[in-house]
Design a protein around this motif. Sequence first.
Motif, mmCIF file in Angstrom:
data_model
loop_
_atom_site.group_PDB
_atom_site.id
_atom_site.type_symbol
_atom_site.label_atom_id
_atom_site.label_comp_id
_atom_site.label_asym_id
_atom_site.label_seq_id
_atom_site.Cartn_x
_atom_site.Cartn_y
_atom_site.Cartn_z
ATOM 1 N N ARG A 13 1.863 1.663 -5.100
ATOM 2 C CA ARG A 13 0.517 1.928 -5.598
ATOM 3 C C ARG A 13 0.581 2.548 -6.992
ATOM 4 N N ALA A 14 1.564 3.443 -7.220
ATOM 5 C CA ALA A 14 1.726 4.042 -8.552
ATOM 6 C C ALA A 14 2.132 2.982 -9.572
ATOM 7 N N ARG A 61 1.355 -0.195 -9.413
ATOM 8 C CA ARG A 61 0.183 -1.044 -9.664
ATOM 9 C C ARG A 61 -0.766 -0.373 -10.644
ATOM 10 N N GLU A 62 -0.896 0.968 -10.522
ATOM 11 C CA GLU A 62 -1.791 1.671 -11.449
ATOM 12 C C GLU A 62 -1.240 1.667 -12.861
ATOM 13 N N ASP A 103 0.804 -1.221 0.000
ATOM 14 C CA ASP A 103 0.000 0.000 0.000
ATOM 15 C C ASP A 103 0.842 1.278 0.000
ATOM 16 N N SER A 104 2.149 1.173 -0.121
ATOM 17 C CA SER A 104 2.997 2.372 -0.130
ATOM 18 C C SER A 104 2.753 3.149 -1.426
ATOM 19 N N PRO A 105 2.986 4.466 -1.414
ATOM 20 C CA PRO A 105 2.701 5.294 -2.607
ATOM 21 C C PRO A 105 3.445 4.822 -3.855
ATOM 22 N N MET A 106 4.707 4.454 -3.718
ATOM 23 C CA MET A 106 5.476 4.047 -4.890
ATOM 24 C C MET A 106 4.898 2.783 -5.521
#
Length: 556
Positions: free
Chosen positions: A535-536, A538-539, A530-533
Motif C-alpha cells: 500500500r505504501a 502504491r501511494e 492490501d498489505s502495508p508495504m
Amino acid sequence: MPDSFDLGEPPQPAKAEAYRVLARKYRPQTFAELIGQDAMVTTLGNAIKRDRLAHAFLMTGVRGVGKTSTARLIAKALNCIGPDGQGGPTIDPCGVCEPCRAIAEGRHIDVIEMDAASHTGVDDVREIIDASRYAAVTARFKIYIVDEVHMLSKNAFNALLKTLEEPPAHVKFLFATTEVNKVPITVLSRCQRFDLRRIPAEKLAAHFAEVCGKEGVTAEPEALALIARAAEGSARDGLSILDQAIAHADLDGGHGVSGVTADAVRQMLGLSDRGAVRDLFAMLLAGDAAGSLASLRRQYDYGVDPVAVLRALLETVHGITLTKVGAAPDPAQPVEERTARIDWATGLSFPVLHRLWQLVLKGHDEVATAALPIEAAEMALLRVIHASQLPDPGELARRLAEGGAVQAVPATPAIAATPVAATAATAPEPAPSLVPETFEDLVARLEDSGSLALAARLYNGARVVRYAPPELMLSGSRPMTADTVAELTAALKLLTKQGWRIGFDDVPGTPTLKEQEDANAEAKRLAVWDSPMIRAAREAFPETVLEDWPGKRRLA
C-alpha cells in the motif's frame, strides 16, 4: 622339316559371371513378389481390369520399399503382350514376351528412365516434352519413369505441368520420390498417388528366409529378425545387411557358408546383446551402481557403441510398458525376453516406467552428442540409479505440501536384481486404507497412477455434490459422457480395490478444484495487494501494478 600345324587359340577358361548383390538379384519381377504393398497392388489391378488407368502415377515412401520397382512393374503391366503376342494390359505380366524382357533388362526404347537428381533443369524436362509428342516405337505406351522427382527445379516442374495435365493418350508418367513434401501441389494434383508402406519386420524376416533358401544359406530365425528390425521397413537395406551377414559368416571347411547366427549379426551391426541388456536393466532397478558400470564397460570393450546400449534400454522400457497395457508380444522376440518383460511389467508401475523412459531418453540424447560418449553413458546410468532411490513424484509433492521432510529411500523390494527375484520379493505391507479421504486426494491419486487425462477432466470440470466413498455424487450442471463415467468407475475400482457408485444430481455442487484454486490464488493476490508495504508503494508510485499471482493449477 614337317609343316607346322595351326592348333588355333588355346582353350580359355569360362569367364565367371559377375556377382550380383542380393538387393539387385531379388528385385521383384512381378507384383506377387512385391511384399507389403497389397493395397496398392489391388488398386492397380482393379484399374487395369476396368480400363481406368491414370496418365500419371506418383509412388512415395521411405528408401527401399519398392518405388522404382513398382514403376517398372507398372511399365511391364501396361506393355505386356503375353507369350502369344496377343495379350493386353494385365496386373500379372508374363515376363517372357519381348516388352517384358526388354523392360526388365532396362533396354526398352519406349520406357525411358530419368534420374531427376542429375537432370534437374528445364532443358532436361523439355526433352521429355518434345519426345512425348511422338508415338511409341514398338510398345503400347511410351512410359517415362522419373526417379527422385522432388529434385527437379521449380522451373522444371512448371515446364512439365501442361504436358502432365493433358499428355498424349500413348504417354504415361511414373514418378518416384522419398520426399513427397517437396513436390509442388500442382504436380501432386495431376497424379494418382500411392504411398508405399514400410514393410513389417515379420514379412521382411520371412522374405530373407526365402532368399537364404535360394542361396543355399542357413540362418537362425533370430538373426533374420535382427536384420529385419535393423532394416527399418526397407527390403533393400535388409538385403544389403543380409549380404554382409552371409559374407561375415564362418566358412564350413571351404565348401560354403555354414550359417548366419544371431551373435554374428549383433557383432556385425554393433548391437548390444539382449541378455547383457536385461542384466544391466535389472542392476539399474536394483540400484547396483558398480555392477551397472561394469556391465556397460564390458559391452563397450566388446565394441558396442554406448548409444546402442542406451537405445536398447529405451527399447526395453518401451517393451515393458506395452506389455503392461496388454499389447501383443513380438513373435520375433526370444522367450527369455518375453518372460522378463512380463515379470517387470508386473512389478513396475506406470509412473516408474514413465520416469525411466524420460531419464534414459535424456541420457541417450546426451551420449549421442557428447565428446566423451562412454563417460556420458556412465553418468546417465548413475542418474537413473540415483532417481530410483527418490520417492515417487506424487508422494514428493504431497510431502512438500504438508511441510514434511524429503529423504532418499532405498530401492523398493519389488524392483529386484532379476525378474525372478522381483516376483519372489516380499511385498510391502498395505496402507491402512486405499480410499482417499477427500475428492482432492482422489484426483491426486488418479494423477499419480498415470490417469492424467481423467484426472484433468475431474480437476477442471467436476462439481461435487457428495463425496462418501464408495459413492460419488456430482452436479448435473457439468455432465460427463458415458465413456468418462465408465473410465472413472474402472479407474476407481483399480485404485481402491472396491466398486464405486457414481451419480449426478441437479444441484450446483461445490466449485471445481480449478475454480477453488483460482479463488485461493486471487485471495492471496488481494492480500498481498492490501498489505502495508504494497500500500505504501502504491501511494508513492500510483502506476504500480501487481503481476499475475500464480496459483497451483497442476492439471489446468
